[in-house]
Design a protein around this motif. Sequence first.
Motif, PDB file in Angstrom:
ATOM      1  N   UNK A  20      66.619 -30.664-107.834  1.00 44.02           N
ATOM      2  CA  UNK A  20      66.995 -31.993-108.327  1.00 44.02           C
ATOM      3  C   UNK A  20      65.815 -32.720-108.966  1.00 44.02           C
ATOM      4  N   UNK A  21      64.622 -32.159-108.867  1.00 44.65           N
ATOM      5  CA  UNK A  21      63.427 -32.788-109.426  1.00 44.65           C
ATOM      6  C   UNK A  21      63.095 -32.128-110.755  1.00 44.65           C
ATOM      7  N   UNK A  22      62.795 -32.942-111.773  1.00 52.59           N
ATOM      8  CA  UNK A  22      62.612 -32.451-113.136  1.00 52.59           C
ATOM      9  C   UNK A  22      61.229 -32.811-113.657  1.00 52.59           C
ATOM     10  N   UNK A  66      57.307 -36.729-113.506  1.00 48.74           N
ATOM     11  CA  UNK A  66      58.445 -36.113-112.836  1.00 48.74           C
ATOM     12  C   UNK A  66      59.610 -37.094-112.805  1.00 48.74           C
ATOM     13  N   UNK A  67      60.768 -36.600-112.439  1.00 46.32           N
ATOM     14  CA  UNK A  67      61.958 -37.430-112.306  1.00 46.32           C
ATOM     15  C   UNK A  67      62.905 -36.811-111.294  1.00 46.32           C
ATOM     16  N   UNK A  68      63.914 -37.579-110.889  1.00 50.10           N
ATOM     17  CA  UNK A  68      64.861 -37.122-109.871  1.00 50.10           C
ATOM     18  C   UNK A  68      66.282 -37.310-110.389  1.00 50.10           C
ATOM     19  N   UNK A  69      67.072 -36.242-110.384  1.00 49.47           N
ATOM     20  CA  UNK A  69      68.478 -36.328-110.784  1.00 49.47           C
ATOM     21  C   UNK A  69      69.254 -37.011-109.666  1.00 49.47           C
ATOM     22  N   UNK A  70      70.010 -38.056-110.011  1.00 49.14           N
ATOM     23  CA  UNK A  70      70.723 -38.812-108.978  1.00 49.14           C
ATOM     24  C   UNK A  70      72.236 -38.771-109.166  1.00 49.14           C
ATOM     25  N   UNK A 122      58.673 -35.242 -97.232  1.00 46.40           N
ATOM     26  CA  UNK A 122      58.251 -34.299 -98.262  1.00 46.40           C
ATOM     27  C   UNK A 122      58.119 -35.029 -99.588  1.00 46.40           C
ATOM     28  N   UNK A 123      57.061 -34.733-100.321  1.00 48.74           N
ATOM     29  CA  UNK A 123      56.893 -35.232-101.691  1.00 48.74           C
ATOM     30  C   UNK A 123      57.161 -34.070-102.637  1.00 48.74           C
ATOM     31  N   UNK A 124      58.119 -34.253-103.533  1.00 43.01           N
ATOM     32  CA  UNK A 124      58.528 -33.181-104.444  1.00 43.01           C
ATOM     33  C   UNK A 124      58.328 -33.654-105.877  1.00 43.01           C
ATOM     34  N   UNK A 125      57.623 -32.858-106.663  1.00 48.01           N
ATOM     35  CA  UNK A 125      57.373 -33.204-108.061  1.00 48.01           C
ATOM     36  C   UNK A 125      57.338 -31.967-108.925  1.00 48.01           C
ATOM     37  N   UNK A 126      57.296 -32.181-110.227  1.00 43.98           N
ATOM     38  CA  UNK A 126      57.186 -31.076-111.182  1.00 43.98           C
ATOM     39  C   UNK A 126      56.155 -31.462-112.228  1.00 43.98           C
ATOM     40  N   UNK A 156      53.603 -29.731-113.687  1.00 43.72           N
ATOM     41  CA  UNK A 156      53.036 -28.763-114.626  1.00 43.72           C
ATOM     42  C   UNK A 156      54.089 -28.048-115.468  1.00 43.72           C
ATOM     43  N   UNK A 157      55.348 -28.498-115.366  1.00 41.58           N
ATOM     44  CA  UNK A 157      56.439 -27.864-116.094  1.00 41.58           C
ATOM     45  C   UNK A 157      56.541 -26.380-115.753  1.00 41.58           C
ATOM     46  N   UNK A 158      56.303 -26.054-114.516  1.00 41.38           N
ATOM     47  CA  UNK A 158      56.507 -24.700-114.016  1.00 41.38           C
ATOM     48  C   UNK A 158      57.782 -24.712-113.187  1.00 41.38           C
ATOM     49  N   UNK A 159      57.666 -24.989-111.913  1.00 44.17           N
ATOM     50  CA  UNK A 159      58.815 -25.292-111.059  1.00 44.17           C
ATOM     51  C   UNK A 159      58.375 -26.391-110.113  1.00 44.17           C
ATOM     52  N   UNK A 160      59.329 -26.934-109.371  1.00 41.90           N
ATOM     53  CA  UNK A 160      59.015 -28.052-108.485  1.00 41.90           C
ATOM     54  C   UNK A 160      58.058 -27.615-107.379  1.00 41.90           C
ATOM     55  N   UNK A 161      57.165 -28.531-107.019  1.00 35.72           N
ATOM     56  CA  UNK A 161      56.211 -28.281-105.948  1.00 35.72           C
ATOM     57  C   UNK A 161      56.502 -29.229-104.789  1.00 35.72           C
ATOM     58  N   UNK A 162      56.192 -28.762-103.579  1.00 39.30           N
ATOM     59  CA  UNK A 162      56.511 -29.504-102.368  1.00 39.30           C
ATOM     60  C   UNK A 162      55.258 -29.677-101.522  1.00 39.30           C
ATOM     61  N   UNK A 163      55.014 -30.902-101.061  1.00 38.02           N
ATOM     62  CA  UNK A 163      53.947 -31.167-100.094  1.00 38.02           C
ATOM     63  C   UNK A 163      54.538 -31.973 -98.946  1.00 38.02           C
ATOM     64  N   UNK A 164      53.931 -31.856 -97.769  1.00 32.03           N
ATOM     65  CA  UNK A 164      54.458 -32.520 -96.575  1.00 32.03           C
ATOM     66  C   UNK A 164      53.443 -33.508 -96.029  1.00 32.03           C
ATOM     67  N   UNK A 165      53.940 -34.528 -95.355  1.00 32.65           N
ATOM     68  CA  UNK A 165      53.077 -35.517 -94.716  1.00 32.65           C
ATOM     69  C   UNK A 165      53.917 -36.419 -93.834  1.00 32.65           C
ATOM     70  N   UNK A 166      53.342 -37.519 -93.421  1.00 33.14           N
ATOM     71  CA  UNK A 166      54.066 -38.495 -92.617  1.00 33.14           C
ATOM     72  C   UNK A 166      54.019 -39.855 -93.306  1.00 33.14           C
TER      73      UNK A 166
END
Length: 466
Positions: free
Chosen positions: A70-72, A104-108, A179-183, A185-195
């Motif tokens: 869902x992240x572009x 990045x953007x998010x499809x809603x 989770x923080x999700x972004x794209x 580098x125009x590759x595929x979405x990347x995911x990082x975790x935190x609180x």
Amino acid sequence: MKKLLSLVLVSVLGGAIALGSYKTFFEKDIPVYITENKDTTPLVKTNYNSNLSALEQTDFTIAAEKTIHTVVHVKNVTMSTGNPTLADLMYGRMPTRKQLGTGSGVIISPDGYIITNNHVIEGSEQLSVTLNNNKTYNAEIIGTDAKTDIALLKINANEELPYTTFADSDSVKIGEWVLAVGNPFNLTSTVTAGIVSAKSRDLSGNNSQSFIQTDAAVNPGNSGGALVNTNGDLIGINTAISSQTGSYIGYSFAVPSNIAKKVVQDIMEFGNVQNGILGISGGILTSKTADDLNVRFTEGFYVSQVEDDSGAKNAGLKEGDIIKKIDNVKITKFSDLFGYLSTKSPKDVVNVTYTRDGNTKTVDVTLTKSNAYVLEQIGVLRNAKKEDLQKFKLSYGVKISDLDRNNERTLKQYYGINEGHIITKINNVKINTIEDVRAIVENRAVNEPLIIEIVNNKGEAERYRL
């Protein structure tokens, strides 16, 4: 020969006597310790083995699988002005060049509505969106809100798209995994975790923001991406990082989903954001201000002024009241108040808990539409009343209510602009309300200046270029 044998015998006998004396008087037994090779019970018991750590208990895979598609990736081409050469100056040319920005953007929604940051698409000449499956589409800007840094885009795909659903950001708790999700580098979405590190953060210093703070790694290019909970539901739009280098150093900030959702709904329904206000001004209590005001509270919003014809005025709020809570939201700092009201619309009713003369009271307040607009470099503008206009013999215009603090001295002493002056035109368009101001300012072309006509105390119209 006999003498030699006697000498040897005496030597041997002497050595034996010396050795016996050493053994008797000096040498001690050396103890030998034998250990058994077996497990021993630790002296300090822990429950580490019986209770897994929070990280081991949390499964991020479900949230990641729901979100990554869902992240572009958002690509923004803008035109910027280059340095003119001597030939350019001679022929009156101004060179321009293309500049590429990404985010990045998010499809809603399944029909292609996408939420991102305003700063990601600001000034765009060409705008495109690439999905996680590498398909690219041209994007249309539906609307933007610079104050919250939110923008709404639309793409036309030939299929239903995966999308993220909004969660209630007010229910998010400090310490909750995200989770923080972004794209970026125009590759595929990347995911990082935190609180979640904190809530209601204001980075501007002028009480105009209310971010969710997290330690999930977010870098440039992730702006406009999704901050989701462990269910994969949207709780924020990643917007900023705190860094002197431009790279992530431990803190990132997201626009809460409740605010982003409100902005999107207003853009789709009205074309702009409809803010509901209480109609008060004041400040947050601290130990010093509490002492100065002679109150025993150090938390809450101190009301210093109540606007006429506002919801607060109609509900009976007065100067000196201290707002402690709105609905179920505790008010400890201004961003708590700002953040919650940013999710509300005109005519919404909120329950206000306040103290007056040491007594706690509650009252329902109907929010009203904001009649103020902040014009950069000038200050706060408000709709002019009849008496304001009659003073200058005018039939249209908006009033300068408060001058910009950073430019107040220059505006007064150099330009002769003061509170109470009337703005009658912007870019040769007559101004009747602050909605007219907002429309002109926010819809003008990139780098288009603002020519403001102001009527001074002498009734003279003067023009200023911003």
